[in-house]
Design a protein around this motif. Structure first.
Motif, PDB file in Angstrom:
ATOM      1  N   LYS A 130      17.584   8.038  24.867  1.00 31.72           N
ATOM      2  CA  LYS A 130      15.743   8.741  25.191  1.00 31.72           C
ATOM      3  C   LYS A 130      14.793   7.080  24.521  1.00 31.72           C
ATOM      4  O   LYS A 130      15.274   6.968  23.542  1.00 31.72           O
ATOM      5  CB  LYS A 130      16.463  10.035  25.025  1.00 31.72           C
ATOM      6  N   MET A 131      13.870   7.799  24.805  1.00 28.45           N
ATOM      7  CA  MET A 131      12.526   7.077  24.267  1.00 28.45           C
ATOM      8  C   MET A 131      12.639   7.106  22.784  1.00 28.45           C
ATOM      9  O   MET A 131      12.308   6.385  22.040  1.00 28.45           O
ATOM     10  CB  MET A 131      11.547   7.491  24.602  1.00 28.45           C
ATOM     11  N   PHE A 132      13.004   8.780  22.087  1.00 28.49           N
ATOM     12  CA  PHE A 132      12.495   9.304  20.887  1.00 28.49           C
ATOM     13  C   PHE A 132      13.842   9.546  19.801  1.00 28.49           C
ATOM     14  O   PHE A 132      13.563  10.395  19.015  1.00 28.49           O
ATOM     15  CB  PHE A 132      11.301  10.176  20.734  1.00 28.49           C
ATOM     16  N   CYS A 133      15.116   9.398  20.242  1.00 29.32           N
ATOM     17  CA  CYS A 133      16.654   9.913  20.019  1.00 29.32           C
ATOM     18  C   CYS A 133      17.109   9.467  20.338  1.00 29.32           C
ATOM     19  O   CYS A 133      17.202   8.875  21.436  1.00 29.32           O
ATOM     20  CB  CYS A 133      16.187  11.430  20.174  1.00 29.32           C
ATOM     21  N   GLY A 134      18.173   9.051  19.858  1.00 29.30           N
ATOM     22  CA  GLY A 134      19.790   9.151  20.097  1.00 29.30           C
ATOM     23  C   GLY A 134      20.376   9.110  21.617  1.00 29.30           C
ATOM     24  O   GLY A 134      21.554   9.129  21.910  1.00 29.30           O
ATOM     25  N   CYS A 135      20.037  10.437  22.094  1.00 30.92           N
ATOM     26  CA  CYS A 135      20.831  10.766  22.989  1.00 30.92           C
ATOM     27  C   CYS A 135      20.889  10.126  24.540  1.00 30.92           C
ATOM     28  O   CYS A 135      19.837   9.244  24.763  1.00 30.92           O
ATOM     29  CB  CYS A 135      20.021  11.873  23.674  1.00 30.92           C
ATOM     30  N   PRO A 136      21.752  10.249  25.069  1.00 28.21           N
ATOM     31  CA  PRO A 136      22.265   9.415  25.953  1.00 28.21           C
ATOM     32  C   PRO A 136      21.266   9.817  27.941  1.00 28.21           C
ATOM     33  O   PRO A 136      20.378  10.845  27.077  1.00 28.21           O
ATOM     34  CB  PRO A 136      23.870   9.582  26.599  1.00 28.21           C
ATOM     35  N   THR A 137      21.078   8.661  28.409  1.00 28.76           N
ATOM     36  CA  THR A 137      20.178   8.824  29.762  1.00 28.76           C
ATOM     37  C   THR A 137      20.990   9.548  30.607  1.00 28.76           C
ATOM     38  O   THR A 137      20.525   8.784  31.681  1.00 28.76           O
ATOM     39  CB  THR A 137      19.447   8.278  29.574  1.00 28.76           C
ATOM     40  N   ALA A 138      22.413   8.979  31.121  1.00 27.39           N
ATOM     41  CA  ALA A 138      22.953   9.304  32.061  1.00 27.39           C
ATOM     42  C   ALA A 138      22.776   9.937  33.334  1.00 27.39           C
ATOM     43  O   ALA A 138      22.680  11.667  32.486  1.00 27.39           O
ATOM     44  CB  ALA A 138      24.805   9.601  32.028  1.00 27.39           C
ATOM     45  N   PHE A 139      22.546  10.179  34.354  1.00 24.89           N
ATOM     46  CA  PHE A 139      22.032  10.728  35.551  1.00 24.89           C
ATOM     47  C   PHE A 139      23.384  10.911  35.999  1.00 24.89           C
ATOM     48  O   PHE A 139      24.563  11.359  35.801  1.00 24.89           O
ATOM     49  CB  PHE A 139      21.881   9.635  36.690  1.00 24.89           C
ATOM     50  N   GLY A 140      23.198  12.958  36.085  1.00 22.88           N
ATOM     51  CA  GLY A 140      24.466  14.014  36.606  1.00 22.88           C
ATOM     52  C   GLY A 140      25.221  14.625  35.594  1.00 22.88           C
ATOM     53  O   GLY A 140      25.887  14.892  36.259  1.00 22.88           O
ATOM     54  N   ALA A 141      24.415  14.349  33.908  1.00 24.56           N
ATOM     55  CA  ALA A 141      25.576  15.005  33.241  1.00 24.56           C
ATOM     56  C   ALA A 141      25.330  16.518  33.736  1.00 24.56           C
ATOM     57  O   ALA A 141      24.329  17.078  33.737  1.00 24.56           O
ATOM     58  CB  ALA A 141      25.392  14.602  32.093  1.00 24.56           C
ATOM     59  N   GLU A 142      25.706  17.461  32.635  1.00 25.71           N
ATOM     60  CA  GLU A 142      26.494  18.952  32.739  1.00 25.71           C
ATOM     61  C   GLU A 142      24.814  19.518  31.868  1.00 25.71           C
ATOM     62  O   GLU A 142      24.647  18.563  31.019  1.00 25.71           O
ATOM     63  CB  GLU A 142      26.932  18.997  31.770  1.00 25.71           C
ATOM     64  N   PRO A 143      24.202  20.239  32.390  1.00 26.18           N
ATOM     65  CA  PRO A 143      22.811  20.562  31.980  1.00 26.18           C
ATOM     66  C   PRO A 143      23.155  20.668  30.908  1.00 26.18           C
ATOM     67  O   PRO A 143      23.582  22.008  29.992  1.00 26.18           O
ATOM     68  CB  PRO A 143      22.771  22.627  33.090  1.00 26.18           C
ATOM     69  N   ASN A 144      22.207  20.282  29.885  1.00 26.55           N
ATOM     70  CA  ASN A 144      22.134  20.119  28.179  1.00 26.55           C
ATOM     71  C   ASN A 144      22.671  19.952  27.417  1.00 26.55           C
ATOM     72  O   ASN A 144      23.154  20.477  26.906  1.00 26.55           O
ATOM     73  CB  ASN A 144      21.606  22.428  28.297  1.00 26.55           C
ATOM     74  N   SER A 145      23.711  18.748  28.243  1.00 24.78           N
ATOM     75  CA  SER A 145      24.418  18.105  27.279  1.00 24.78           C
ATOM     76  C   SER A 145      24.194  16.940  26.633  1.00 24.78           C
ATOM     77  O   SER A 145      24.984  16.679  25.937  1.00 24.78           O
ATOM     78  CB  SER A 145      26.101  17.853  28.306  1.00 24.78           C
ATOM     79  N   GLN A 146      22.849  17.094  26.915  1.00 27.09           N
ATOM     80  CA  GLN A 146      22.403  15.413  26.344  1.00 27.09           C
ATOM     81  C   GLN A 146      21.017  15.548  25.340  1.00 27.09           C
ATOM     82  O   GLN A 146      20.022  15.616  26.203  1.00 27.09           O
ATOM     83  CB  GLN A 146      22.138  14.408  27.647  1.00 27.09           C
ATOM     84  N   VAL A 147      21.623  16.600  24.886  1.00 22.96           N
ATOM     85  CA  VAL A 147      20.129  16.715  23.870  1.00 22.96           C
ATOM     86  C   VAL A 147      20.026  16.403  22.800  1.00 22.96           C
ATOM     87  O   VAL A 147      21.540  17.141  22.325  1.00 22.96           O
ATOM     88  CB  VAL A 147      19.535  18.257  24.825  1.00 22.96           C
ATOM     89  N   CYS A 148      18.964  17.161  21.746  1.00 23.95           N
ATOM     90  CA  CYS A 148      19.474  16.936  20.205  1.00 23.95           C
ATOM     91  C   CYS A 148      17.732  17.714  20.027  1.00 23.95           C
ATOM     92  O   CYS A 148      17.087  18.318  19.971  1.00 23.95           O
ATOM     93  CB  CYS A 148      19.077  15.492  20.004  1.00 23.95           C
ATOM     94  N   PRO A 149      17.419  18.096  19.097  1.00 26.95           N
ATOM     95  CA  PRO A 149      17.207  18.886  17.946  1.00 26.95           C
ATOM     96  C   PRO A 149      15.575  18.234  18.413  1.00 26.95           C
ATOM     97  O   PRO A 149      15.262  18.719  18.232  1.00 26.95           O
ATOM     98  CB  PRO A 149      17.317  18.560  15.999  1.00 26.95           C
TER      99      PRO A 149
END
Lengths: 98, 528
Positions: free
Chosen positions: B54-73
């Protein structure tokens, strides 16, 4: 100083999604005006020729490499949510104002 | 607030704004619209960058992942978290700016765009306001008739995408009756570049075509830059179309003196065809209102792909309502001259120059190349040739039969379910003399039906030209013997009479013969 109008306060309350009664609007108008007047003192500071500053540190270009870092699991992410459904944050209905 | 109701978020049958407008609005005929009014367009293209994070954190950006599985604080806006800018995000923004002939800001900041809406848990979107990283550019857009329209670019700025909302419940099942909104923040924070044009004037009746051509050109440019997968159907490329009309003047040179009309901003335009249709629809809708003495309400409108109309969304907020201010958690971006010049050397060949080069390499005529461009088939042909197909064969399939089917089905060429490798295989079967055109179309049917690659389909369906010259010669002799008067005509010099004979032979061979070979055999026999 141009003072705050009652409409200004009502508009700000709408943007902040805070419901105010007429009495509260009147009270906030008074209180906010006092605050604005107090802060207005800084307007008297001589700022001619001084660049506006948004950051206290003389730093630019602080970036990180485009590498994935571990984040939260969905369960962790949702653990603080008052309501969740279908692994998503459940929030009161939106778009009512649209 | 970008993309309040991306198509995939909205459940089938939802009609955004339907409680405001229950009946379809009147529109003016296209001819009357363009005769009376002059359109002004403004297009905003949002592109999701193809960065790993992502633009401001290290979360992945893959399309179609499980909801709220690519998030961080950070992207959840939790207290105490701090953003750090993605290096590749900034470099991609600069490369996009350079490719759009923009000036790159030597120093710029991010800004907070404040609003209360649950698609951003921070209650603001990190964007850029009065200091975009790139500004004052242009892009030349090739039109169908070979002319070029230059689109002036106002700015390209960095921001982050929002979360996706799913609206559920409610008695009517419509969004306005929804009881809850369910939010997935996987998309929140994905790097987004917003490219904004200056007002596009002088387009006249070609405005819808120019809008589509511009978005196509931007898509091609972004794809060539390799900064995004530019999939409109997945929302990685989105377009908002601003349209306004002003009275058309009798003298064209006086048009520029007429003030712009009130604009509407149409969102949810998720395909190239929709860009053209939405602009056209809004023009005719505005015209009907203006002609009836009404005035246009400045508002956001939602495009409905299925019905081909727009409906009213929210009224547009004033910019000041977003209370933009410089983002205190991020330090300024100050690209050095060395960085900008290094990135300039990474720019690809401009798509227009590339098209001219490919046309020469492939040996296509101007008309053929235009058909290829209209079909949006350049990349597909390039990939087909790379996979071993002939340029002529690749062109015939992509801008011919497959484009025709895509048009009938209202789909993009690349989404038809046939790959460049398939087309190269199909072309190979024709080139090696195994299939004629009608057989090859049957093989295409099989490939589209998921029966396998072209050779497997041809084998399974038993499709092959008769290679037994004896059988073919016998069929030719039979037809010649049955049509002496046609044979005489050919002998007298009327070679076109052979057509009827070829048809009869093909019929006798149940289509499984090479027509060119039949023709040669007939002429050969007749000459004896």
């Amino acid at each position: 100083m141009p003072s705050l109008s009652r409409d200004d306060v009502a508009h700000l309350a709408m943007l902040a999604r805070i419901e105010l009664t007429d009495a509260e609007l009147d009270r906030m108008l008074g209180e906010l005006s006092v605050i604005l007047d107090a802060v207005a003192v800084v307007q008297q500071a001589p700022t001619e020729g001084i660049e506006p500053m948004s950051h206290p540190l003389p730093l630019v270009n602080v970036t990180r490499p485009d590498e994935v870092r571990p984040g939260l699991t969905a369960a962790q992410a949702l653990s603080g949510a008052p309501e969740a459904d279908q692994q998503r944050f459940s929030v009161p209905r939106i778009l009512t104002d649209d | 607030m970008t993309d309040l109701t991306a198509q995939q978020d909205v459940q089938a049958g939802d009609e955004v704004g339907s409680t405001i407008e229950s009946a379809p609005q009147a529109v003016m005929s296209w001819q009357e619209t363009v005769a009376a009014y002059d359109p002004v367009l403004g297009l905003e293209v949002h592109v999701e960058l193809g960065t790993a994070t992502k633009m401001f954190c290290g979360c992945p950006t893959a399309f179609g992942a499980e909801p709220n599985s690519q998030v961080c604080p950070v992207c959840l806006g939790l207290p105490g978290s701090l953003p750090v800018v993605n290096e590749i995000g900034v470099e991609s923004a600069i490369r996009i700016g350079l490719a759009l002939n923009c000036t790159i800001a030597p120093w710029c900041r991010f800004a907070r765009k404040n609003y209360f809406y649950p698609d951003m848990p921070k209650n603001f979107q990190t964007s850029q306001y009065d200091e975009p990283i790139a500004f004052d550019g242009w892009l030349d857009v090739d039109l169908d008739d070979g002319t070029v329209y230059r689109v002036l670019i106002e700015r390209a700025h960095m921001e982050e995408d929002t979360g996706k909302s799913l609206h559920v419940g409610g008695a009517t099942g419509r969004i306005h009756g929804a009881e809850f909104s369910l939010v997935d923040y996987n998309r929140a924070g994905i790097p987004l570049i917003e490219i904004v044009t200056k007002p596009m004037t002088g387009a006249g009746e070609r405005a819808p075509e120019i809008a589509r051509a511009y978005v196509t050109a931007v898509r091609d440019l972004l794809r060539a830059l390799g900064v995004s997968d530019v999939k409109m159907e997945q929302g990685s490329l989105r377009c908002d179309a601003n349209v306004s009309l002003r009275q058309r003047t009798k003298k064209p040179e006086a048009q520029a003196d007429v003030a712009f009309g009130t604009r509407t901003e149409t969102k949810n335009v998720n395909s190239l065809r929709s860009v053209e249709r939405a602009v056209r629809y809004e023009m005719t809708r505005h015209a009907a209102i203006l002609a009836a003495g009404g005035s246009i309400l400045q508002e956001t409108r939602h495009w409905h792909e299925d019905t081909g109309v727009t409906t009213s969304g929210r009224e547009k907020s004033d910019a000041e309502d977003y209370r933009y201010f410089p983002e205190p958690d991020l330090v300024p971006i100050a690209p050095t001259v060395q960085l900008v010049e290094r990135l300039r050397t990474t720019l690809p060949e401009p798509p227009a120059a590339r098209r001219r080069r490919l046309q020469a390499t492939w040996g296509f005529s101007d008309l053929e190349m235009r058909d290829v461009l209209n079909a949006g088939a350049v990349e597909l042909i390039e990939a087909t040739v790379a996979a071993g197909g002939t340029p002529a064969g690749a062109r015939k399939w992509w801008s011919g039969e497959i484009a025709r089917r895509a048009n009938v089905e209202g789909r993009e060429l690349a989404d038809m379910g046939v790959t460049p490798l398939d087309v190269a295989g199909l072309d190979g079967l024709v080139q090696e003399g195994r299939l004629n055109d009608s057989m090859a179309r049957q093989v295409l049917d099989g490939v589209l039906a998921g029966e396998g690659d072209p050779r497997a389909v041809a084998d399974a369906r038993g499709l092959a030209l008769v290679s037994d010259d004896g059988a073919l010669a016998a069929a030719v002799d039979l037809v010649l013997a049955a049509n002496p008067q046609l044979v005489d005509k050919i002998r007298a010099g009327k070679v076109q009479a052979a057509g009827a004979l070829i048809g009869q032979v093909m019929k006798a061979m149940t289509g499984q013969a090479d027509a060119a070979k039949v023709r040669a055999l007939i002429l050969d026999r007749v000459a004896q």
